[in-house]
Design a protein around this motif. Structure first.
Motif, PDB file in Angstrom:
ATOM      1  N   ALA A 198     -46.247  70.904 -57.389  1.00 30.13           N
ATOM      2  CA  ALA A 198     -47.176  70.164 -56.534  1.00 30.13           C
ATOM      3  C   ALA A 198     -48.367  71.007 -56.129  1.00 30.13           C
ATOM      4  CB  ALA A 198     -46.447  69.674 -55.276  1.00 30.13           C
ATOM      5  N   ASN A 199     -48.163  72.333 -56.110  1.00 34.94           N
ATOM      6  CA  ASN A 199     -49.221  73.213 -55.639  1.00 34.94           C
ATOM      7  C   ASN A 199     -48.972  74.632 -56.153  1.00 34.94           C
ATOM      8  OD1 ASN A 199     -51.521  73.616 -53.511  1.00 34.94           O
ATOM      9  ND2 ASN A 199     -50.054  75.243 -53.054  1.00 34.94           N
ATOM     10  N   ALA A 200     -50.041  75.283 -56.600  1.00 32.32           N
ATOM     11  CA  ALA A 200     -49.970  76.698 -56.984  1.00 32.32           C
ATOM     12  C   ALA A 200     -51.217  77.374 -56.444  1.00 32.32           C
ATOM     13  CB  ALA A 200     -49.891  76.840 -58.493  1.00 32.32           C
ATOM     14  N   GLU A 201     -51.005  78.391 -55.641  1.00 27.18           N
ATOM     15  CA  GLU A 201     -52.143  79.028 -54.964  1.00 27.18           C
ATOM     16  C   GLU A 201     -51.937  80.539 -54.890  1.00 27.18           C
ATOM     17  OE1 GLU A 201     -54.935  78.059 -51.053  1.00 27.18           O
ATOM     18  OE2 GLU A 201     -52.970  77.110 -51.286  1.00 27.18           O
ATOM     19  N   PHE A 202     -53.022  81.271 -55.061  1.00 29.63           N
ATOM     20  CA  PHE A 202     -52.945  82.724 -55.028  1.00 29.63           C
ATOM     21  C   PHE A 202     -53.168  83.237 -53.614  1.00 29.63           C
ATOM     22  CE2 PHE A 202     -54.645  87.055 -55.840  1.00 29.63           C
ATOM     23  CZ  PHE A 202     -53.544  87.567 -56.535  1.00 29.63           C
ATOM     24  N   ASP A 203     -52.244  84.060 -53.153  1.00 31.24           N
ATOM     25  CA  ASP A 203     -52.342  84.684 -51.833  1.00 31.24           C
ATOM     26  C   ASP A 203     -53.092  86.003 -52.000  1.00 31.24           C
ATOM     27  OD1 ASP A 203     -51.971  86.121 -49.476  1.00 31.24           O
ATOM     28  OD2 ASP A 203     -49.925  85.401 -49.182  1.00 31.24           O
ATOM     29  N   LEU A 204     -54.352  86.005 -51.631  1.00 28.89           N
ATOM     30  CA  LEU A 204     -55.187  87.194 -51.812  1.00 28.89           C
ATOM     31  C   LEU A 204     -54.679  88.386 -51.016  1.00 28.89           C
ATOM     32  CD1 LEU A 204     -58.768  85.611 -51.762  1.00 28.89           C
ATOM     33  CD2 LEU A 204     -57.736  86.862 -53.661  1.00 28.89           C
ATOM     34  N   GLN A 205     -54.188  88.122 -49.822  1.00 32.98           N
ATOM     35  CA  GLN A 205     -53.751  89.209 -48.947  1.00 32.98           C
ATOM     36  C   GLN A 205     -52.557  89.963 -49.514  1.00 32.98           C
ATOM     37  OE1 GLN A 205     -53.106  87.982 -44.906  1.00 32.98           O
ATOM     38  NE2 GLN A 205     -52.383  89.989 -44.233  1.00 32.98           N
ATOM     39  N   ASN A 206     -51.617  89.216 -50.109  1.00 30.80           N
ATOM     40  CA  ASN A 206     -50.401  89.845 -50.636  1.00 30.80           C
ATOM     41  C   ASN A 206     -50.415  90.030 -52.155  1.00 30.80           C
ATOM     42  OD1 ASN A 206     -48.722  90.053 -48.122  1.00 30.80           O
ATOM     43  ND2 ASN A 206     -49.081  87.835 -48.118  1.00 30.80           N
ATOM     44  N   GLY A 207     -51.444  89.476 -52.807  1.00 31.82           N
ATOM     45  CA  GLY A 207     -51.568  89.635 -54.254  1.00 31.82           C
ATOM     46  C   GLY A 207     -50.499  88.929 -55.048  1.00 31.82           C
ATOM     47  N   TRP A 236     -48.863  84.884 -56.458  1.00 27.98           N
ATOM     48  CA  TRP A 236     -48.978  83.433 -56.611  1.00 27.98           C
ATOM     49  C   TRP A 236     -47.795  82.775 -55.918  1.00 27.98           C
ATOM     50  CZ3 TRP A 236     -52.872  80.563 -58.543  1.00 27.98           C
ATOM     51  CH2 TRP A 236     -53.846  81.211 -59.313  1.00 27.98           C
ATOM     52  N   ARG A 237     -48.067  81.683 -55.224  1.00 28.31           N
ATOM     53  CA  ARG A 237     -46.999  80.864 -54.649  1.00 28.31           C
ATOM     54  C   ARG A 237     -47.059  79.493 -55.308  1.00 28.31           C
ATOM     55  NH1 ARG A 237     -48.289  83.676 -49.673  1.00 28.31           N
ATOM     56  NH2 ARG A 237     -46.602  85.176 -49.305  1.00 28.31           N
ATOM     57  N   VAL A 238     -45.951  79.137 -55.937  1.00 29.69           N
ATOM     58  CA  VAL A 238     -45.862  77.883 -56.691  1.00 29.69           C
ATOM     59  C   VAL A 238     -44.817  76.998 -56.018  1.00 29.69           C
ATOM     60  CG1 VAL A 238     -45.365  76.819 -58.918  1.00 29.69           C
ATOM     61  CG2 VAL A 238     -46.508  79.050 -58.822  1.00 29.69           C
ATOM     62  N   SER A 239     -45.262  75.827 -55.582  1.00 31.64           N
ATOM     63  CA  SER A 239     -44.392  74.940 -54.810  1.00 31.64           C
ATOM     64  C   SER A 239     -44.007  73.714 -55.629  1.00 31.64           C
ATOM     65  CB  SER A 239     -45.122  74.497 -53.528  1.00 31.64           C
ATOM     66  OG  SER A 239     -44.325  73.599 -52.781  1.00 31.64           O
ATOM     67  N   THR A 240     -42.696  73.441 -55.701  1.00 29.20           N
ATOM     68  CA  THR A 240     -42.197  72.208 -56.314  1.00 29.20           C
ATOM     69  C   THR A 240     -41.587  71.338 -55.215  1.00 29.20           C
ATOM     70  OG1 THR A 240     -39.963  73.037 -56.788  1.00 29.20           O
ATOM     71  CG2 THR A 240     -41.695  73.505 -58.414  1.00 29.20           C
ATOM     72  N   GLN A 241     -40.904  70.271 -55.615  1.00 26.98           N
ATOM     73  CA  GLN A 241     -40.367  69.346 -54.617  1.00 26.98           C
ATOM     74  C   GLN A 241     -39.286  69.989 -53.752  1.00 26.98           C
ATOM     75  OE1 GLN A 241     -39.825  69.234 -57.832  1.00 26.98           O
ATOM     76  NE2 GLN A 241     -37.755  68.554 -58.341  1.00 26.98           N
ATOM     77  N   ASP A 242     -38.601  71.029 -54.274  1.00 29.37           N
ATOM     78  CA  ASP A 242     -37.512  71.605 -53.487  1.00 29.37           C
ATOM     79  C   ASP A 242     -37.474  73.136 -53.497  1.00 29.37           C
ATOM     80  OD1 ASP A 242     -36.742  71.983 -56.095  1.00 29.37           O
ATOM     81  OD2 ASP A 242     -35.025  70.626 -56.009  1.00 29.37           O
ATOM     82  N   CYS A 243     -38.410  73.769 -54.196  1.00 32.54           N
ATOM     83  CA  CYS A 243     -38.400  75.230 -54.283  1.00 32.54           C
ATOM     84  C   CYS A 243     -39.800  75.804 -54.075  1.00 32.54           C
ATOM     85  CB  CYS A 243     -37.879  75.698 -55.647  1.00 32.54           C
ATOM     86  SG  CYS A 243     -36.133  75.346 -55.947  1.00 32.54           S
ATOM     87  N   LEU A 244     -39.818  77.039 -53.612  1.00 31.60           N
ATOM     88  CA  LEU A 244     -41.067  77.784 -53.496  1.00 31.60           C
ATOM     89  C   LEU A 244     -40.881  79.086 -54.273  1.00 31.60           C
ATOM     90  CD1 LEU A 244     -43.904  78.103 -52.267  1.00 31.60           C
ATOM     91  CD2 LEU A 244     -42.834  79.197 -50.289  1.00 31.60           C
ATOM     92  N   TYR A 245     -41.670  79.255 -55.334  1.00 32.95           N
ATOM     93  CA  TYR A 245     -41.565  80.427 -56.200  1.00 32.95           C
ATOM     94  C   TYR A 245     -42.717  81.385 -55.904  1.00 32.95           C
ATOM     95  CZ  TYR A 245     -38.548  77.262 -58.864  1.00 32.95           C
ATOM     96  OH  TYR A 245     -37.562  76.383 -59.248  1.00 32.95           O
TER      97      TYR A 245
END
Length: 336
Positions: free
Chosen positions: A111-120, A122-131
């Motif tokens: 549903a969403n994939a976004e790069f966290d600049l502060q921590n370097g 990627w956070r990838v979000s699905t319906q039930d998991c956060l990778y």
């Protein structure tokens, strides 16, 4: 992290996250594994190569010879024909994944994939998991979502309306008059398939299109083009390919299939629009079994279609061969 994200299972991963278990995603995972780099493959469907397995018609074969569609490090079985069928390609994909022990996580809709600049990361979000990972590979391809045009009145049509993603065989359209909207590879092949079941396809040509023979003078058109590109500039190759195509097929303009001003390879590179590789539809257009409709559709009526020139033709069914699009812009967030 909002409250909804906190409720999801969190998984931090040392290797790349690969989104998509089609040919590209599986091949990337295999190449990484060859270099001892772990990865995780996320797939929204319940199988690998889901577009091939769930959204293609039965008679589909590779349009290009198998040597141009082989994945790295693991070739096709030697007994496969030059143009493998849909089922053969799927079996090859499954054998490929098994060989490299690639086990995607299925039913994971990103549903969403976004790069966290502060921590370097990627956070990838699905319906039930956060990778979470330092690396993200997008391998969802150009054909993730169907393109369904808005056509006035289509909701009141009393017959069957299907996108080619739902079309399997012409057997369900036997003896029908069918409006096929679109003249790309899918539109041409669906029209060809309909003729085999004694249906009468009317193919709407909305735009200019390059139609090329799949083979010329005993050689594949794609192979000829690739060989010529080693020696000549792209535009010269385009002119040579079109010259040979006209010798083989004749002037397609006379059939209502007008060529773009830009050559086929240059057009593919610039816009992604693929030329049509003829597998038999052109001869049926010449014979009149497939009717080419050059006028656009003004509106759909209860039992047919009215075209821009005012002509109205009755139809039993409509097939939308209107292609696909990428869904990446909807979920991949790029920091400006």
């Amino acid at each position: 992290m909002d409250s909804c994200e906190k409720d999801k299972i969190f998984m931090k991963f040392d290797g790349p996250i690969i989104v998509g278990a089609g040919p590209s995603g599986i091949a990337v995972a295999a190449c990484l594994q060859e270099h001892k780099i772990p990865s995780i493959v996320l797939e929204r469907s319940d199988c690998i190569a889901s577009l091939w397995q769930h959204k293609t018609y039965d008679r589909l074969k590779l349009h290009l010879p198998k040597q141009f569609c082989e994945l790295p490090l693991f070739g096709y079985p030697k007994n496969f024909p030059k143009y493998p069928s849909k089922n053969q390609f799927v079996s090859y994909m499954e054998a490929y994944a098994n060989h490299f022990e690639i086990k995607p996580k299925f039913n994971q809709l990103v549903a969403n994939a976004e790069f966290d600049l502060q921590n370097g990361v990627w956070r990838v979000s699905t319906q039930d998991c956060l990778y979470e990972s330092r690396w993200l590979v997008v391998a969802t391809g150009e054909n993730a979502e169907e393109v369904v045009p808005e056509i006035q009145g289509i909701e009141r049509f009393e017959g069957v309306v299907k996108h080619t993603s739902e079309y399997k065989s012409g057997c369900e359209f036997k003896d029908q008059r069918v409006l096929v909207v679109g003249c790309g590879n899918s539109g041409m092949e669906v029209s060809l398939d309909l003729c085999r079941y004694n249906a009468s396809p009317f193919m709407v040509v909305r735009n200019s299109v390059h139609v090329l023979p799949r083979e010329m003078f005993g050689f594949t058109t794609f192979g000829i083009a690739m060989a010529l590109l080693k020696w000549f500039p792209l535009r010269v190759v385009d002119k040579l390919v079109l010259f040979l195509a006209n010798l083989t097929l004749g002037n397609t303009d006379k059939l209502g299939l007008h060529r773009p001003k830009t050559g086929p390879i240059e057009l593919k590179n610039a816009t992604g629009k693929t030329p049509v590789l003829d597998t038999g539809a052109l001869s049926l257009i010449k014979s009149g079994n497939i009717k080419v409709v050059e006028q656009g559709v003004r509106e759909i009526t209860r039992n047919g279609a009215r075209f821009m020139d005012g002509q109205e033709i009755p139809f039993d069914s409509i097939v939308l061969a209107t292609g696909y699009k990428s869904n990446v812009p909807f979920w991949l967030k790029v920091n400006s």
